[in-house]
Design a protein around this motif. Structure first.
Motif, PDB file in Angstrom:
ATOM      1  N   CYS A 114       0.830  -1.216   0.000  1.00  0.00           N
ATOM      2  CA  CYS A 114       0.000   0.000   0.000  1.00  0.00           C
ATOM      3  C   CYS A 114       0.856   1.254   0.000  1.00  0.00           C
ATOM      4  CB  CYS A 114      -0.945   0.000   1.194  1.00  0.00           C
ATOM      5  SG  CYS A 114      -2.318  -1.140   1.041  1.00  0.00           S
ATOM      6  N   LEU A 115       1.889   1.268   0.835  1.00  0.00           N
ATOM      7  CA  LEU A 115       2.748   2.453   0.886  1.00  0.00           C
ATOM      8  C   LEU A 115       3.556   2.615  -0.403  1.00  0.00           C
ATOM      9  CD1 LEU A 115       3.983   2.383   4.586  1.00  0.00           C
ATOM     10  CD2 LEU A 115       2.283   3.894   3.547  1.00  0.00           C
ATOM     11  N   ARG A 116       3.988   1.501  -0.985  1.00  0.00           N
ATOM     12  CA  ARG A 116       4.722   1.576  -2.255  1.00  0.00           C
ATOM     13  C   ARG A 116       3.822   2.111  -3.365  1.00  0.00           C
ATOM     14  NH1 ARG A 116       6.677  -3.690  -5.147  1.00  0.00           N
ATOM     15  NH2 ARG A 116       5.081  -3.120  -6.634  1.00  0.00           N
ATOM     16  N   GLU A 117       2.584   1.633  -3.405  1.00  0.00           N
ATOM     17  CA  GLU A 117       1.632   2.120  -4.407  1.00  0.00           C
ATOM     18  C   GLU A 117       1.276   3.577  -4.152  1.00  0.00           C
ATOM     19  OE1 GLU A 117      -0.377   1.775  -7.881  1.00  0.00           O
ATOM     20  OE2 GLU A 117       0.928   0.266  -6.991  1.00  0.00           O
ATOM     21  N   ALA A 118       1.155   3.945  -2.886  1.00  0.00           N
ATOM     22  CA  ALA A 118       0.862   5.339  -2.552  1.00  0.00           C
ATOM     23  C   ALA A 118       1.999   6.245  -2.990  1.00  0.00           C
ATOM     24  CB  ALA A 118       0.613   5.476  -1.057  1.00  0.00           C
ATOM     25  N   ILE A 151      -2.757   2.689   7.271  1.00  0.00           N
ATOM     26  CA  ILE A 151      -2.964   3.063   8.677  1.00  0.00           C
ATOM     27  C   ILE A 151      -4.021   2.164   9.318  1.00  0.00           C
ATOM     28  CG2 ILE A 151      -3.832   4.910  10.174  1.00  0.00           C
ATOM     29  CD1 ILE A 151      -2.474   6.887   8.204  1.00  0.00           C
ATOM     30  N   ILE A 152      -5.111   1.894   8.593  1.00  0.00           N
ATOM     31  CA  ILE A 152      -6.163   1.028   9.122  1.00  0.00           C
ATOM     32  C   ILE A 152      -5.631  -0.384   9.354  1.00  0.00           C
ATOM     33  CG2 ILE A 152      -8.354  -0.103   8.520  1.00  0.00           C
ATOM     34  CD1 ILE A 152      -9.134   2.571   7.151  1.00  0.00           C
ATOM     35  N   LEU A 153      -4.861  -0.907   8.409  1.00  0.00           N
ATOM     36  CA  LEU A 153      -4.269  -2.241   8.578  1.00  0.00           C
ATOM     37  C   LEU A 153      -3.361  -2.291   9.798  1.00  0.00           C
ATOM     38  CD1 LEU A 153      -3.342  -3.238   4.918  1.00  0.00           C
ATOM     39  CD2 LEU A 153      -4.845  -4.490   6.449  1.00  0.00           C
ATOM     40  N   LEU A 154      -2.514  -1.293   9.955  1.00  0.00           N
ATOM     41  CA  LEU A 154      -1.589  -1.268  11.084  1.00  0.00           C
ATOM     42  C   LEU A 154      -2.331  -1.171  12.408  1.00  0.00           C
ATOM     43  CD1 LEU A 154       1.333  -1.246  12.074  1.00  0.00           C
ATOM     44  CD2 LEU A 154       1.295   1.238  11.861  1.00  0.00           C
ATOM     45  N   TYR A 194      -3.425   7.990  -3.664  1.00  0.00           N
ATOM     46  CA  TYR A 194      -2.380   8.161  -2.647  1.00  0.00           C
ATOM     47  C   TYR A 194      -2.997   8.205  -1.251  1.00  0.00           C
ATOM     48  CZ  TYR A 194       1.001  10.714   0.208  1.00  0.00           C
ATOM     49  OH  TYR A 194       1.828  11.108   1.217  1.00  0.00           O
ATOM     50  N   ARG A 195      -4.034   9.027  -1.119  1.00  0.00           N
ATOM     51  CA  ARG A 195      -4.706   9.133   0.186  1.00  0.00           C
ATOM     52  C   ARG A 195      -5.375   7.815   0.576  1.00  0.00           C
ATOM     53  NH1 ARG A 195      -7.457  15.008  -0.831  1.00  0.00           N
ATOM     54  NH2 ARG A 195      -5.554  16.235  -0.548  1.00  0.00           N
ATOM     55  N   GLY A 196      -5.983   7.139  -0.388  1.00  0.00           N
ATOM     56  CA  GLY A 196      -6.657   5.869  -0.111  1.00  0.00           C
ATOM     57  C   GLY A 196      -5.682   4.798   0.354  1.00  0.00           C
ATOM     58  N   PHE A 197      -4.560   4.671  -0.347  1.00  0.00           N
ATOM     59  CA  PHE A 197      -3.558   3.668   0.048  1.00  0.00           C
ATOM     60  C   PHE A 197      -2.931   4.011   1.391  1.00  0.00           C
ATOM     61  CE2 PHE A 197      -3.277   2.548  -4.596  1.00  0.00           C
ATOM     62  CZ  PHE A 197      -3.753   1.263  -4.437  1.00  0.00           C
TER      63      PHE A 197
END
Length: 126
Positions: free
Chosen positions: A85-89, A111-114, A103-106
């Motif tokens: 997610c962070l790489r795609e963001a 954050i939600i996953l963590l 970017y905001r969605g990823f």
């Protein structure tokens, strides 16, 4: 061997030593429910090998092994998902309107996953 460990009288006054120990352990108390006599107790954890065997027993509905299995599965899945997610963001952080929302969605998904993983870990360890 029968003992009279508290101030109860009559048919409930005498109990087996092993029975009172088992009852105090399963009820997680240190006093008699009837007369409120407080027993002088000392909690001793079972040896590790005995505890491991108890986790294999069918009556252990949700035990150590299921938590450990979830930890083995969820930790890599969470880390890989957050990384992707962070790489795609980061790759979508350019100035176009669509990529800003991606970017905001990823970032939010990461954050939600963590937070979900940390909440599960806290509940499991508690």
């Amino acid at each position: 061997m029968l003992i009279s460990p508290c101030e109860c009288a009559g048919t409930v006054a005498l109990v087996h030593t092993t029975c009172i120990e088992k009852w105090l352990t399963s009820s997680n108390t240190n006093h008699c429910d009837l007369c409120k006599h407080k027993f002088n107790t000392q909690r001793v954890a079972p040896p590790f090998s005995q505890w491991m065997v108890s986790q294999l027993h069918p009556s252990a509905s949700y035990g150590f092994f299921s938590d450990f299995l979830c930890l083995l599965v969820l930790t890599p899945a969470c880390v890989i998902s957050i990384y992707l997610c962070l790489r795609e963001a980061a790759s979508n952080s350019k100035a176009t309107e669509l990529s800003i929302w991606q970017y905001r969605g990823f970032t939010c998904l990461s954050i939600i996953l963590l937070l979900s993983y940390l909440f599960w870990l806290y509940i499991t360890l508690r």
